[in-house]
Design an enzyme around this catalytic site. Structure first.
Site, PDB file in Angstrom:
ATOM      1  N   HIS A 268       0.024  27.785   2.287  1.00 54.19           N
ATOM      2  CA  HIS A 268      -0.689  27.015   1.537  1.00 54.19           C
ATOM      3  C   HIS A 268      -1.111  27.242   0.436  1.00 54.19           C
ATOM      4  CE1 HIS A 268      -0.795  24.061   5.289  1.00 54.19           C
ATOM      5  NE2 HIS A 268      -1.542  25.217   5.807  1.00 54.19           N
ATOM      6  N   ASP A 319       5.104  22.437   8.988  1.00 53.04           N
ATOM      7  CA  ASP A 319       3.950  23.236   9.345  1.00 53.04           C
ATOM      8  C   ASP A 319       3.137  21.681  10.915  1.00 53.04           C
ATOM      9  OD1 ASP A 319       0.764  23.274   9.643  1.00 53.04           O
ATOM     10  OD2 ASP A 319       0.182  23.192   8.323  1.00 53.04           O
TER      11      ASP A 319
END
Length: 452
Positions: A268, A319
């Site tokens: 991220h 994810d």
């Protein structure tokens, strides 16, 4: 040995026709442009190197869609996390395997050919270890074996519930290890993947909020030469809490206190200042971006343009698996930058360059580094991982070269995928996984029980 001839292929030095590839033991031995078709199996279409998926929690595929009802004021990542805790509360090992296989099947159908599984579900529903501490690692490995997915398994070290050694919550009880039990888990995970071809084991400190400086120091060497992945700076609250705890932003703290180098993947890294952008690029670490999940969770927008201008590397992952598509992750990354900068073709390197090609090339290189595997190119010494697009698909039929990738990424998406090879074996044909019906049926039974 298997000998193929590809109508069109993207090679490291550009596009080529009638590309012969010789494969043995899953590896490409030789590549021949303008080869003779004699004695070769023809693969029609447009062959791309398979894209690595550098970040996934496969069990979360089962909760996709379950957190799309508005909650209390301030509905956020942190309220989504409570839905996740409730969902995993009853998952059995059979459920974990069924969901993982379904997610990996969709990844392969969606253009991903290798996976870094950030695997943090380790214990039974009551928080006790299984008789085999690596039971759920075995289940992830079994799903990879069934689907044919190339695997980098990243058992997650998760010891705390917040910055400064806060005790874990009840919802985190299935994740928790100390350094000694984590070392045993890693050893079990290595045994779990031993039967897989070319599998890699790395380590994954979950996040700075889930470890202490001391435990991070002790866990990192357990990677040996393998990859090291960590969630970092995903949410504004995480940055604020880190500042309160340490006086530094998360990425700045990590760069100052850990040996961050090319083995690391910073997942991220959404919220960065200029020093952190430059620091990631200089370290050689890969920024692990999951643009669809980051949008779904309301994380924010990565500093993509500045990161690339500084020489930074990136790859993409799925994810939470709310939507699984390699091309869609690349498209979402570019579109987020267009919204942020109110411009177009932000992530292309120079005037006249294809944005789709630039995204794809960079995600191949960054993903291969993050997974620690010999993947990401159609050349000798690499795994024979190929995504073959249908050259007759309407959006691809009238174009050629880099326009194929632009049309794949920004228009057709995974609907244009015809055949997918992993280690030289066709695992997807006519857009469907070869074991789709069996995997889908088992997933359906598991979900019916879980959601009953």
């Amino acid at each position: 040995m298997r000998r193929l001839i590809l109508d069109h292929a993207l090679l490291p030095d550009g596009w080529a026709e009638n590309v012969g590839i010789d494969i043995d033991g899953g590896m490409i031995l030789a590549v021949h442009a303008n080869a003779s078709a004699d004695g070769r199996e023809r693969i029609a279409g447009i062959a791309l190197p398979g894209l690595p998926n550098l970040h996934s929690h496969t069990f979360q595929r089962g909760m996709a869609g379950l957190a799309e009802t508005r909650g209390p004021e301030g509905d956020s990542f942190w309220t989504w996390r409570q839905v996740m805790y409730r969902f995993l509360g009853s998952l059995t090992p059979d459920d974990v395997e069924a969901i993982a296989a379904f997610a990996m099947m969709e990844m392969l159908e969606g253009g991903f050919t290798a996976l870094a599984e950030f695997h943090y579900l380790h214990r039974d529903v009551d928080g006790r270890p299984y008789a085999d501490v690596a039971e759920l690692s075995h289940r992830i490995a079994a799903a990879a074996q069934e689907t044919g997915m190339g695997l980098t398994l990243l058992p997650v070290f998760y010891a705390q519930g917040g910055f400064g050694g806060v005790a874990p919550t009840e919802g985190q009880r299935r994740f928790i290890n100390d350094v000694d039990s984590y070392a045993r888990l890693l050893e079990g995970a290595r045994k779990a993947v031993a039967e897989l071809d070319d599998a890699v084991i790395g380590v994954a400190p979950h996040s700075l909020r889930a470890v202490t400086p001391e435990s991070l120091r002790d866990v990192v060497p357990l990677a040996g030469g393998g990859p090291i992945h960590i969630h970092i700076a995903e949410q504004v609250k995480e940055v604020e809490d880190c500042l309160t705890w340490s006086g530094q932003r998360p990425v700045a703290w990590l760069l100052d206190h850990a040996p961050v180098d090319r083995r690391w993947c910073l997942i991220h890294a959404t919220h960065l200042d200029a020093r952190e952008v430059k620091g990631i690029a200089m370290s050689g670490a890969v920024a692990g971006l999951c643009p669809i999940t980051e949008a779904n969770l309301g994380d924010g927008i990565f500093e993509g343009a500045d990161h690339l201008a500084a020489g930074g590397r990136f790859g993409v992952g799925s994810d939470s698996n709310i939507e699984i598509s390699a091309s869609a992750e690349l498209k979402q990354f570019e579109y987020s930058q267009r919204l942020k900068h109110r411009a177009r073709n932000v992530l292309a390197r120079r005037e006249g360059q294809s944005t789709g090609r630039s995204l794809y090339d960079r995600a191949l290189a960054g993903g291969a580094r993050a997974l620690g595997r010999r993947i990401g190119a159609i050349e000798a010494g690499q795994r024979a991982d190929l995504v073959v697009l249908d050259a007759g698909y309407p959006d691809l039929a009238a174009v050629s070269g880099d326009r194929w990738i632009d049309s794949y990424v920004f228009v057709a998406g995974k609907a244009a995928i015809d055949t997918v090879f992993v280690a030289g074996n066709a695992v997807v044909r006519s857009g469907r996984h070869i074991h789709r019906e069996t995997i889908r049926a088992r997933y359906g039974r598991a979900m019916a029980r879980i959601l009953a």
